[in-house]
Motif scaffolding. Structure first.
Motif, PDB file in Angstrom:
ATOM      1  N   UNK A  38      98.961 -29.286  58.530  1.00 37.87           N
ATOM      2  CA  UNK A  38      97.912 -28.626  57.753  1.00 37.87           C
ATOM      3  C   UNK A  38      96.624 -28.549  58.561  1.00 37.87           C
ATOM      4  N   UNK A  39      95.939 -27.416  58.441  1.00 34.84           N
ATOM      5  CA  UNK A  39      94.650 -27.208  59.082  1.00 34.84           C
ATOM      6  C   UNK A  39      93.613 -27.065  57.971  1.00 34.84           C
ATOM      7  N   UNK A  40      92.680 -28.023  57.897  1.00 27.47           N
ATOM      8  CA  UNK A  40      91.734 -28.070  56.789  1.00 27.47           C
ATOM      9  C   UNK A  40      90.291 -27.994  57.285  1.00 27.47           C
ATOM     10  N   UNK A  41      89.426 -27.500  56.417  1.00 28.27           N
ATOM     11  CA  UNK A  41      88.008 -27.410  56.724  1.00 28.27           C
ATOM     12  C   UNK A  41      87.346 -26.491  55.721  1.00 28.27           C
ATOM     13  N   UNK A  42      86.033 -26.577  55.642  1.00 22.99           N
ATOM     14  CA  UNK A  42      85.299 -25.710  54.736  1.00 22.99           C
ATOM     15  C   UNK A  42      85.356 -24.266  55.213  1.00 22.99           C
ATOM     16  N   UNK A  43      85.004 -23.330  54.323  1.00 16.31           N
ATOM     17  CA  UNK A  43      84.872 -21.939  54.740  1.00 16.31           C
ATOM     18  C   UNK A  43      83.864 -21.864  55.883  1.00 16.31           C
ATOM     19  N   UNK A  44      84.215 -21.150  56.939  1.00 16.49           N
ATOM     20  CA  UNK A  44      83.315 -21.023  58.080  1.00 16.49           C
ATOM     21  C   UNK A  44      83.445 -22.143  59.091  1.00 16.49           C
ATOM     22  N   UNK A  45      84.401 -23.059  58.870  1.00 11.01           N
ATOM     23  CA  UNK A  45      84.548 -24.192  59.797  1.00 11.01           C
ATOM     24  C   UNK A  45      85.163 -23.782  61.129  1.00 11.01           C
ATOM     25  N   UNK A  46      85.904 -22.658  61.128  1.00  8.30           N
ATOM     26  CA  UNK A  46      86.544 -22.200  62.361  1.00  8.30           C
ATOM     27  C   UNK A  46      88.048 -22.085  62.277  1.00  8.30           C
ATOM     28  N   UNK A  47      88.626 -22.323  61.091  1.00  8.72           N
ATOM     29  CA  UNK A  47      90.084 -22.265  60.939  1.00  8.72           C
ATOM     30  C   UNK A  47      90.641 -20.887  61.276  1.00  8.72           C
ATOM     31  N   UNK A  48      90.025 -19.845  60.699  1.00 12.39           N
ATOM     32  CA  UNK A  48      90.521 -18.488  60.922  1.00 12.39           C
ATOM     33  C   UNK A  48      90.432 -18.098  62.394  1.00 12.39           C
ATOM     34  N   UNK A 415      70.651 -10.422  39.778  1.00  8.76           N
ATOM     35  CA  UNK A 415      69.437  -9.616  39.972  1.00  8.76           C
ATOM     36  C   UNK A 415      69.113  -8.792  38.724  1.00  8.76           C
ATOM     37  N   UNK A 416      70.122  -8.554  37.884  1.00  7.62           N
ATOM     38  CA  UNK A 416      69.913  -7.799  36.638  1.00  7.62           C
ATOM     39  C   UNK A 416      69.489  -8.701  35.478  1.00  7.62           C
ATOM     40  N   UNK A 417      69.426 -10.017  35.734  1.00  5.91           N
ATOM     41  CA  UNK A 417      69.105 -10.993  34.694  1.00  5.91           C
ATOM     42  C   UNK A 417      69.974 -10.788  33.452  1.00  5.91           C
ATOM     43  N   UNK A 418      71.297 -10.931  33.579  1.00  7.29           N
ATOM     44  CA  UNK A 418      72.182 -10.688  32.436  1.00  7.29           C
ATOM     45  C   UNK A 418      72.080 -11.797  31.391  1.00  7.29           C
ATOM     46  N   UNK A 419      72.465 -11.464  30.180  1.00 10.51           N
ATOM     47  CA  UNK A 419      72.549 -12.462  29.110  1.00 10.51           C
ATOM     48  C   UNK A 419      73.919 -13.144  29.152  1.00 10.51           C
ATOM     49  N   UNK A 420      74.921 -12.379  29.607  1.00  9.02           N
ATOM     50  CA  UNK A 420      76.315 -12.836  29.620  1.00  9.02           C
ATOM     51  C   UNK A 420      76.878 -12.588  31.011  1.00  9.02           C
ATOM     52  N   UNK A 421      77.548 -13.580  31.563  1.00  9.88           N
ATOM     53  CA  UNK A 421      78.178 -13.432  32.876  1.00  9.88           C
ATOM     54  C   UNK A 421      79.643 -13.815  32.779  1.00  9.88           C
ATOM     55  N   UNK A 422      80.517 -12.875  33.147  1.00 15.80           N
ATOM     56  CA  UNK A 422      81.965 -13.128  33.202  1.00 15.80           C
ATOM     57  C   UNK A 422      82.332 -13.356  34.664  1.00 15.80           C
ATOM     58  N   UNK A 423      82.975 -14.488  34.945  1.00 16.15           N
ATOM     59  CA  UNK A 423      83.359 -14.828  36.314  1.00 16.15           C
ATOM     60  C   UNK A 423      84.861 -15.079  36.348  1.00 16.15           C
ATOM     61  N   UNK A 424      85.602 -14.174  36.979  1.00 13.83           N
ATOM     62  CA  UNK A 424      87.062 -14.258  37.050  1.00 13.83           C
ATOM     63  C   UNK A 424      87.452 -14.944  38.351  1.00 13.83           C
ATOM     64  N   UNK A 425      88.117 -16.092  38.243  1.00 13.06           N
ATOM     65  CA  UNK A 425      88.522 -16.924  39.386  1.00 13.06           C
ATOM     66  C   UNK A 425      87.323 -17.207  40.307  1.00 13.06           C
ATOM     67  N   UNK A 426      86.364 -17.999  39.835  1.00 17.95           N
ATOM     68  CA  UNK A 426      85.113 -18.205  40.575  1.00 17.95           C
ATOM     69  C   UNK A 426      85.261 -18.901  41.913  1.00 17.95           C
ATOM     70  N   UNK A 427      86.343 -19.695  42.100  1.00 21.74           N
ATOM     71  CA  UNK A 427      86.447 -20.470  43.339  1.00 21.74           C
ATOM     72  C   UNK A 427      87.750 -20.215  44.090  1.00 21.74           C
ATOM     73  N   UNK A 428      88.394 -19.081  43.848  1.00 18.16           N
ATOM     74  CA  UNK A 428      89.644 -18.797  44.559  1.00 18.16           C
ATOM     75  C   UNK A 428      89.376 -18.689  46.068  1.00 18.16           C
ATOM     76  N   UNK A 429      90.145 -19.440  46.859  1.00 16.86           N
ATOM     77  CA  UNK A 429      90.011 -19.386  48.312  1.00 16.86           C
ATOM     78  C   UNK A 429      88.741 -20.005  48.844  1.00 16.86           C
ATOM     79  N   UNK A 430      88.137 -20.919  48.075  1.00 16.15           N
ATOM     80  CA  UNK A 430      86.870 -21.531  48.468  1.00 16.15           C
ATOM     81  C   UNK A 430      87.079 -23.031  48.683  1.00 16.15           C
ATOM     82  N   UNK A 431      86.409 -23.586  49.691  1.00 17.52           N
ATOM     83  CA  UNK A 431      86.569 -25.003  50.014  1.00 17.52           C
ATOM     84  C   UNK A 431      85.883 -25.893  48.981  1.00 17.52           C
ATOM     85  N   UNK A 432      86.169 -27.200  49.061  1.00 20.15           N
ATOM     86  CA  UNK A 432      85.698 -28.124  48.024  1.00 20.15           C
ATOM     87  C   UNK A 432      84.176 -28.222  47.978  1.00 20.15           C
ATOM     88  N   UNK A 433      83.521 -28.174  49.129  1.00 20.06           N
ATOM     89  CA  UNK A 433      82.064 -28.247  49.148  1.00 20.06           C
ATOM     90  C   UNK A 433      81.428 -27.045  48.478  1.00 20.06           C
TER      91      UNK A 433
END
Length: 513
Positions: A38-48, A415-433
């Motif tokens: 396994x090759x692990x690291x945060x996004x931008x660590x250099x894995x890709x 930037x639109x200052x919404x009252x309601x925000x829908x976030x679909x899969x907010x952390x897909x493909x994102x490192x733990x930090x």
């Protein structure tokens, strides 16, 4: 790990620099036949960057590359494939209009007397499908298959090319639980029965701990450590990845207070769901959970006016929204961060400045001319608020890590200052930090009174971030459960697969556990 004395692949002191960025600095990595490394690291660590050097997509500036102990110089992915190194990227390269056989053998169709040898093509495809335990026809159209099946085609393509090392880049990010189990089984068979080396890259650390033999951690383009999986823990792995212990992955919910009802969804019906009703209050974080294909994302797209509704209504602060109108949803104060940020949420070839203000351009323009100063101020405000890592606002979004791309998607709607925000899969493909940062941002928005809906495939994420959860099964709402110390992941999963006894108990007012 196999007791081979010579690694199949060995990279020594690999350095790679891009304009203004040192992506890799003296990185070392090796893998043996019959090993999952396994090759692990945060996004931008250099894995890709490292795997692109390994496959020949990027030449290293300096360092040495060995295969079977012999020095090699791989100058293209074709040369890498010829030497037995193949990669199955997160973004699949499937020709959707072609059948399975032509996808498997694309670029190397078997020929006979100058014509395609269809008999050999389909018989060899069937052999590979049998090897991968895929009960589909070689003549099935690839675009009609699930993402998991398409991914197996990519693995089959690597086998046809006689791959000795297969790199799997975030392989389960879009797979169902069953498809993930199938992939794991295939990986184990490739390792044990075919002696193939597997480089496994994933932010899902439970998968890394379950599947790998060794783990190498990269941080800021440098080697941090290589260790046997059986000799470490997930907490130690996180500490190596982010450079400090991660004490609390999820922020405290204590500062959140729910106010008046912001949105009422009543009997909403679409092509993929039916009769869905729920309310969202100011300051509430409401989770939606269901298996892949349950209809979660389709419900959100219908609320936002992207997908056509067949019945029901959506009210924001008591006012019924015009049906099938994204403009009406935005005007009412709804923002929508889509599931696929790269294809639907961002313009990867444009800058952070343009992406983060793209939803607000009408407000920033007068007589067709954009107020540049206001645009810069808005973009800079949210780069700072989101703690986005970038050298400047002119950085192309496609060059950012996944976590920072997600922050730009959030900024675009904030930037639109919404009252309601829908976030679909907010952390897909994102490192733990980066996950922890996204969770903190969501928590702060809720504390400020925004109503937030989170759609997620990760039960622990729903339980850790949300106040309550709506479960969806085959396009129907099965339950809405308050999230407290009594609610278990098993109960949420049971409701999302329509388990009758659990639902009957909940509907009668029984305990959720």
């Amino acid at each position: 790990m196999p007791e081979n004395k010579t690694p199949l692949i060995e990279l020594r002191n690999i350095t790679k620099t891009f304009p203004g960025v040192k992506a890799l600095s003296d990185v070392c990595f090796d893998i043996y036949p019959g090993e999952v490394h396994a090759l692990c690291g945060e996004n931008g660590a250099g894995k890709s960057t490292l795997i692109k050097v390994m496959t020949g997509a990027h030449p290293a500036d300096s360092g040495e590359y060995y295969i079977d102990g012999q020095p090699v110089h791989i100058r293209s992915t074709q040369e890498g494939i010829a030497l037995g190194v193949s990669c199955v990227y997160q973004e699949l390269s499937i020709a959707h209009q072609l059948d399975v056989a032509h996808n498997l053998f694309i670029g190397q169709l078997p020929m006979k007397k100058g014509l395609v040898d269809h008999k050999t093509l389909y018989s060899e495809t069937q052999r590979i499908l049998d090897q991968l335990d895929m009960p589909i026809s070689p003549k099935a159209i690839a675009g009609d298959l699930s993402v998991g099946q398409q991914q197996m085609i990519e693995i089959g393509r690597a086998l046809i090319r006689s791959a000795r090392c297969i790199i799997l880049d975030e392989p389960t990010s879009s797979l169902s639980e069953k498809e993930t189990e199938t992939l794991f089984q295939i990986v184990r068979e490739l390792k044990t029965e075919h002696n193939i080396a597997i480089v496994y890259i994933s932010h899902k650390l439970d998968e890394v701990m379950e599947l790998s033999d060794r783990i190498t951690v990269i941080r800021d383009g440098q080697n941090i450590c290589t260790m046997k999986t059986e000799e470490t823990t997930q907490d130690e792995l996180i500490t190596h990845m982010i450079g400090r212990p991660l004490e609390n992955q999820y922020p405290s919910k204590e500062g959140r207070q729910q106010g008046d009802v912001l949105m009422e969804v009543e009997h909403l019906t679409g092509a993929a769901f039916e009769d869905v009703s729920f309310q969202l209050r100011a300051g509430e974080v409401l989770g939606f959970f269901g298996l892949v294909g349950a209809g979660r994302s389709e419900i959100m797209r219908a609320i936002f006016g992207v997908d056509k509704t067949l019945g029901g209504s959506v009210k924001v602060e008591g006012k019924t929204l015009k049906k099938n109108s994204t403009a009406a949803a935005i005007e009412a104060g709804i923002g929508f961060c889509t599931e696929d940020r790269k294809k639907e949420g961002l313009a990867l070839g444009l800058t952070i400045l343009l992406n983060s203000t793209s939803a607000k351009l009408n407000q920033l323009a007068r007589l067709g001319v954009i107020n540049r100063q206001r645009q810069l101020e808005d973009a800079d405000k949210y780069v700072k608020a989101m703690r986005t890592k970038t050298p400047s606002l002119t950085q192309l979004v496609g060059n950012l890590s996944g976590g920072n791309q997600q922050k730009v998607v959030l900024a675009k709607w904030l930037t639109l200052t919404p009252k309601i925000l829908i976030v679909d899969e907010p952390t897909r493909g994102i490192d733990v930090g980066s996950k922890a940062e996204i969770y903190e941002i969501i928590n702060e928005l809720a504390q400020d009174g925004m109503g937030i809906i989170i759609v997620s495939s990760e039960i622990e994420e729903i339980l850790g971030v949300c106040d309550s959860v709506v479960t969806i099964y085959e396009g129907h709402k099965t339950a809405q459960l308050p999230i407290d110390e009594n609610l278990t992941s098993e109960t949420v999963l049971a409701c999302s697969i329509g388990k009758t006894d659990v639902l009957e108990r909940i509907n009668k007012g029984g305990a959720a556990e």
